[in-house]
Design an enzyme around this catalytic site. Structure first.
Site, PDB file in Angstrom:
ATOM      1  N   SER A 719       0.805  -1.221   0.000  1.00  0.00           N
ATOM      2  CA  SER A 719       0.000   0.000   0.000  1.00  0.00           C
ATOM      3  C   SER A 719       0.834   1.265   0.000  1.00  0.00           C
ATOM      4  CB  SER A 719      -0.934   0.002   1.210  1.00  0.00           C
ATOM      5  OG  SER A 719      -0.190  -0.014   2.414  1.00  0.00           O
ATOM      6  N   LYS A 762      -6.498   3.710   8.536  1.00  0.00           N
ATOM      7  CA  LYS A 762      -5.572   4.660   7.924  1.00  0.00           C
ATOM      8  C   LYS A 762      -6.148   6.065   7.881  1.00  0.00           C
ATOM      9  CE  LYS A 762      -3.230   1.226   5.030  1.00  0.00           C
ATOM     10  NZ  LYS A 762      -2.959   0.751   3.655  1.00  0.00           N
TER      11      LYS A 762
END
Length: 839
Positions: A719, A762
C-alpha cells in the site's frame, strides 16, 4: 502442704495433667498467656493446671473442675502464635475458689490428701498392684516401646500411687475418664481403674492381631496389594461398614442418565469391570473417574432459550458503544435463529416411513384415472437438518475492541450459559480431544471440560485467541478443531477420553482472533467472519464516559463527588498516552489517574479533584506516545503516506533524494520484500514516463535514495507504492509534494492504482495527524461506508484508479482532466506549453 496457695490457672481443653508426669502444651489464649507470665514471676513458678468441662474458647470458673494438678513451669519457647512449654506435675490440688485477676484466673488451692491402703502388704492389694505392673509392662512392649525402657520404668517406680499416675498419663484415655482417675484419691481405687483401662487397650490390640491373622489365613502367599485390600475389608466388616455403598450410588446415577445407545453400552461395560475388580485398585480408580465424568456431562440438559430481538438489541446497546456493523450482524443472526425456531415449532412432520395420502391424480392414455404413488414423509432428522444449524462466528479485530465482551452479551441475550476457554499457546492436540484413558493422568479435552462446566447442552462457547494455536510434535490442535467447528460433523464429536460420541450441534461456538491470516484456511472455511474495526477518538471518549471512568473510579474506592474527568483530559490521554485500536490501554491510564487522585484524598491533601488536560501531565508524567503530525509546508521529495497496525492507523513520511551515482536505487528503513518491489515499480514507472513528468534524462543517471523513517521498525506491504511514486517523481522532477494530502494504494508498472486494506484505520490516523485531504484507490470506495459520518463530513476524498490521476492531487500544480495528467509549466519556469501524461 496444708497451706492454701494462690496461684494462676492454666485451663486445659480435652486433656488432663497427672502428678509426676511431664507434658508439653501449646498456649495461645490471652488469659492463659497472662497466667503463665504471672507464674514465671514467682519464685517456684507454680501454676494450677485444671481441665475444662467443655471445649470452649472463653473460660469461666463454672466450666472448670475443682480437682487439678499443681505443676511447675519447665523450659519454654515463645513464638508468634503463643508459647510452647513443659509442665511438670507435682501433686493433686483442690480449688477452693476461682477469681479473675488482670485478665486471667487465680485459684485458691488446697493440697489433696491421698488415701493410702490400710495395709500395703495385704494379699489382695499386693496381687492387684502386681497384676497392674505386669499388664502395664505387657502393654508397653506391645505398643512398641523398647524392652529396656519398659524394664527401667518398672524398676524406678515402686510407690503404687505414683505408678498409677505415671501409667494413666501415658494411656489413651478420653478426658472424662482421665479426670475420674485424677479425682480418685484412694490409691487402691486408682490402681484398679488403671488396670481396667490397661486391659481394655490390650483387648483392642488382641482384636487387631486377630483381624491380621484372619486375613493372613485367607490370603496365604498372595501379593501385598491383595493382602492390604483384604485387611481393609476385614476392618470394614468389624466396623459394620460396607464399601459398596458408593458403588451403588454411582450405579444409580448412571442408570438415571438418558444416554445414547453407544454411550450406554460403554458405561455398562466399564461399570461391570469396576464391580468385578473391586474399588481399591489403580485401574479401578481410572474407571471410576471415567464413570463419574460421564455422570457430570450434560447429555440432555438444556438452557431454556429466550430469543427476543428487541431485548437483545437493548442488551447490546447497554453493554457496548459504537460497533454498529457488529451489532447488526449479531441481531441478524439472532433473528434468523428466532424465525427458524418458530418454523420448527409450527411444523409437525409425519412419522418417518409412513405414507402420505395421495394428493394428485393422473390420467393415462386409456383415460383411466389413477392416483400418484404415495411417498414417504421426511424423517424428523432430515426435517431438523432442513431448518439449519448454528453458524460458527469468528470475531476478528485488534486487541481491546470488545470481542470477548460481545460474546458475553450474546449469551445474556440468548439466556444461555457462557463458557470461555483460551487457546493461546495451545500446542497439543490432546488439549482439544483429550487423552486416551490408557495414559496415567488422562483427562478429557478442553471442549468436554467446558461442557461439564456449563452443565447444559446448548451454552455459548467462546474459543478465545484461536489464531494463536501452535503446532508441535504432539499434533496440530487447529486440525482437531475442524470437527468441533463443523456444524455438519460436531453432533458426533468424539473425545479420546470418553471414547463415545458427544453431541455439540446445539452449542453456539464463537471464536476470536487478532489476525485472520494466522488461521488455517480449512478452519476459516467453517466460520463466518465478523470484523471488529478500531474505535475513533470520539468513540473512545464516549466509551470512557459511559464505562471506563465509572468502573475505574469505583475500583479506586472513589465516588463521583471526589473525582471528575473533563473531556479534554480524556482526549489528552487518548492522543498522548495510548496508541491502540481498542480501549484497554485507555482504561489502564484512567485507572492510574484515579489511583493518583485516591492517594491524595487518602493523605487528606485534597477533598476533590477535577482532572483536566493540564493535570494529566502532572499526574501521569511525560507523554508516552508521539504521533506524527502533518508537515508544515510542501517539500520536494517528501510524500505523506498512511499505514495501520493492530493498534491503529497513523501517517508516515516517505523521503526520496537524488545524488550523484550510476542510476541505482537505494532503499532503507527496514523494508520488506513487497515494499521494495513497490519502490522498484515506482522507479520503473518514472523512468518510462520521465518526459511527461518534466524529469530530465540525466536525472536517471543519478542514484536515488528512498528512505522510510522509524528504521528500527520492520515495514512491509504494497500500500505504500503510491506514496513512494509521489516522493520519487517529486524528487526527480523538482516539483513539491503537497503537505496537506495523505495517500495510500498499490501501483503497477502500467500505472494502475489497486485497492488496499485497513482504509478506516488509515483514514482515522490521517485525521488525527491533522490532514483533511485523502487520496484512495477507486476500488476502496465501498470501504468508506465504515467511516463515521462526522469524520466523512470533514474530509476531501479523491478516489483514483490511475497513477496520473493520483499525481495530479499529490503534486503541487498538477491537473487531471479527460483522462490526462497535465502540468501547465515545468517547476523551474514560470510558464510554458502544457505537457500531458496519457494512460
Amino acid at each position: 502442704m496444708s497451706d492454701l496457695l494462690h496461684i494462676p490457672v492454666i485451663p486445659l481443653r480435652e486433656a488432663v495433667l497427672f502428678p509426676g508426669v511431664t507434658s508439653p502444651i501449646a498456649a495461645g489464649r490471652p488469659g492463659t498467656l497472662r497466667a503463665i507470665e504471672a507464674a514465671l514471676k514467682t519464685e517456684d513458678k507454680s501454676i494450677f493446671v485444671v481441665s475444662q468441662r467443655e471445649n470452649t474458647e472463653d473460660v469461666t470458673p463454672e466450666l472448670l473442675y475443682a480437682m487439678g494438678t499443681v505443676a511447675t513451669i519447665g523450659p519454654m519457647q515463645r513464638g508468634p502464635s503463643g508459647m510452647r512449654l513443659l509442665l511438670n506435675g507435682a501433686h493433686r490440688g483442690i480449688a477452693m475458689r476461682y477469681e479473675e485477676h488482670d485478665g486471667y484466673l487465680v485459684a485458691t488451692v488446697r493440697a489433696a490428701e491421698e488415701m493410702s491402703p490400710i495395709d500395703p502388704e495385704a494379699p489382695a492389694f499386693a496381687a492387684l498392684y502386681r497384676e497392674t505392673r505386669e499388664r502395664a509392662g505387657e502393654l508397653g512392649r506391645r505398643a512398641g516401646m523398647p524392652k529396656e525402657a519398659v524394664q527401667q520404668f518398672l524398676a524406678e517406680t515402686k510407690e503404687p500411687g505414683r505408678f498409677a499416675d505415671l501409667v494413666a498419663g501415658h494411656l489413651d484415655l478420653k478426658p472424662a475418664a482421665a479426670q475420674k482417675l485424677l479425682e480418685a484419691l484412694s490409691v487402691e481405687e486408682r490402681v484398679r481403674e488403671v488396670l481396667l483401662h490397661i486391659q481394655r487397650q490390650i483387648a483392642v490390640l488382641d482384636a487387631q492381631e486377630d483381624i491380621k491373622s484372619q486375613v493372613q489365613e485367607e490370603l496365604g502367599d498372595r501379593q501385598r496389594e491383595m493382602f492390604l485390600r483384604q485387611q481393609l475389608k476385614a476392618i470394614q466388616r468389624e466396623l459394620g461398614e460396607d464399601a459398596r455403598e458408593d458403588l451403588d450410588e454411582l450405579r444409580s446415577k448412571l442408570e438415571a442418565l438418558d444416554l445414547p445407545e453407544v454411550a450406554r453400552k460403554e458405561v455398562d461395560r466399564e461399570l461391570a469391570r469396576l464391580e468385578r475388580m473391586g474399588p481399591e485398585g489403580m485401574e479401578a480408580q481410572v474407571i471410576r473417574t471415567f464413570l463419574e465424568t460421564m455422570t457430570e456431562l450434560p447429555w440432555k440438559a438444556r438452557s431454556e432459550e429466550r430469543l427476543d430481538i428487541n431485548r437483545a438489541s437493548e442488551i447490546l446497546e447497554e453493554d457496548h458503544y459504537a460497533l454498529g456493523d457488529v451489532k447488526d450482524r449479531i441481531l441478524e443472526f439472532l433473528a434468523v435463529r428466532l424465525l427458524r425456531s418458530r418454523a420448527a415449532a409450527s411444523s409437525e412432520p409425519e412419522p418417518a416411513g409412513e405414507a402420505l395420502p395421495p394428493m394428485l391424480e393422473v390420467v393415462d392414455d386409456a383415460g383411466t384415472v389413477a392416483p400418484l404413488e404415495p411417498v414417504e414423509a421426511p424423517s424428523p432428522t432430515l426435517a431438523k437438518d432442513s431448518i439449519g444449524r448454528n453458524p460458527i462466528l469468528l470475531f476478528v479485530g485488534p486487541p481491546g475492541v470488545g470481542k470477548t465482551s460481545v460474546a458475553q452479551s450474546i449469551a445474556r441475550a440468548m439466556s444461555r450459559e457462557y463458557v470461555r476457554i483460551s487457546l493461546g499457546g495451545v500446542r497439543d492436540e490432546a488439549d482439544i480431544r483429550g487423552h486416551r484413558r490408557t495414559y496415567v493422568g488422562a483427562m478429557p479435552g478442553r471442549i468436554i471440560q467446558g461442557m461439564k462446566q456449563a452443565g447444559t447442552k446448548n451454552p455459548v462457547f467462546l474459543l478465545d485467541e484461536v489464531d494463536k494455536l501452535g503446532v508441535s510434535y504432539q499434533g496440530d490442535p487447529g486440525a482437531a478443531l475442524l470437527e468441533v467447528l463443523d456444524p455438519a460433523q460436531n453432533d458426533t464429536f468424539t473425545d479420546h477420553y470418553l471414547g463415545v460420541p458427544f453431541d455439540l450441534s446445539e452449542v453456539q461456538f464463537i471464536c476470536t482472533a487478532n489476525f485472520l491470516q494466522n488461521i488455517p484456511i480449512p478452519l476459516q472455511d467453517r466460520m463466518e467472519v465478523v470484523e471488529f474495526a478500531g474505535y475513533t477518538e470520539g468513540e473512545k471518549l464516549e466509551i470512557a464516559r459511559r464505562y471506563l471512568i465509572p468502573r475505574q473510579t469505583k475500583q479506586a474506592g472513589l465516588t463521583g463527588e471526589q473525582i471528575s474527568f473533563a473531556d479534554d483530559a480524556v482526549q489528552t490521554v487518548i492522543s498522548h498516552y495510548t496508541r491502540e485500536s481498542g480501549v484497554r490501554q485507555l482504561e489502564r491510564e484512567i485507572g492510574r489517574l484515579a489511583r493518583k487522585v485516591a492517594r491524595r484524598i487518602a493523605a487528606e491533601e485534597v477533598e476533590r479533584t477535577d482532572v483536566d488536560a493540564d493535570q494529566v501531565g502532572e499526574l501521569l508524567g511525560r507523554p508516552k506516545v508521539h504521533p506524527e503530525h502533518a508537515a508544515p509546508a510542501d517539500q520536494i521529495g517528501v510524500a505523506t503516506g498512511m499505514y495501520y497496525t493492530p493498534v491503529g492507523g497513523d501517517i508516515m513520511f516517505v523521503e526520496a533524494s537524488p545524488m550523484p551515482g550510476k542510476g541505482e536505487l537505494v532503499l532503507t528503513g527496514q523494508l520488506g520484500d513487497v515494499m521494495k518491489e513497490s519502490a522498484r515499480a515506482a522507479w520503473s514507472y518514472a523512468r518510462a514516463h520521465g518526459a511527461e513528468l518534466f524529469i530530465e534524462p540525466k536525472a536517471f543517471e543519478q542514484d536515488v535514495h528512498i528512505h522510510v523513517p522509524a528504521g528500527a521498525i520492520p515495514k512491509d506491504g504494497p500500500s505504500a507504492g503510491l506514496t513512494m511514486a509521489t516522493a520519487l517523481v517529486s524528487a526527480l522532477s523538482g516539483r513539491p509534494a503537497r503537505y496537506d494530502v495523505a495517500m495510500t494504494g498499490e501501483i503497477t508498472l502500467s500505472g494502475r492504482v489497486l485497492p488496499i486494506g485497513g482504509v478506516k484505520e488509515k483514514v482515522l490516523g490521517a485525521v488525527r495527524a491533522g490532514i483533511a485531504t485523502i487520496v484512495l484507490p477507486k476500488g476502496n470506495e465501498a470501504d468508506l461506508e465504515d467511516l463515521p459520518d462526522e469524520i466523512r463530513k470533514g474530509l476531501t476524498l479523491h478516489l483514483v484508479s490511475e497513477l496520473g490521476e493520483a499525481l495530479a492531487h499529490t503534486l503541487r500544480g498538477g491537473e487531471f482532466s479527460e483522462g490526462r495528467l497535465r502540468f501547465p509549466s515545468p517547476p523551474e519556469a514560470g510558464g510554458g506549453a502544457p505537457r500531458q501524461l496519457r494512460h
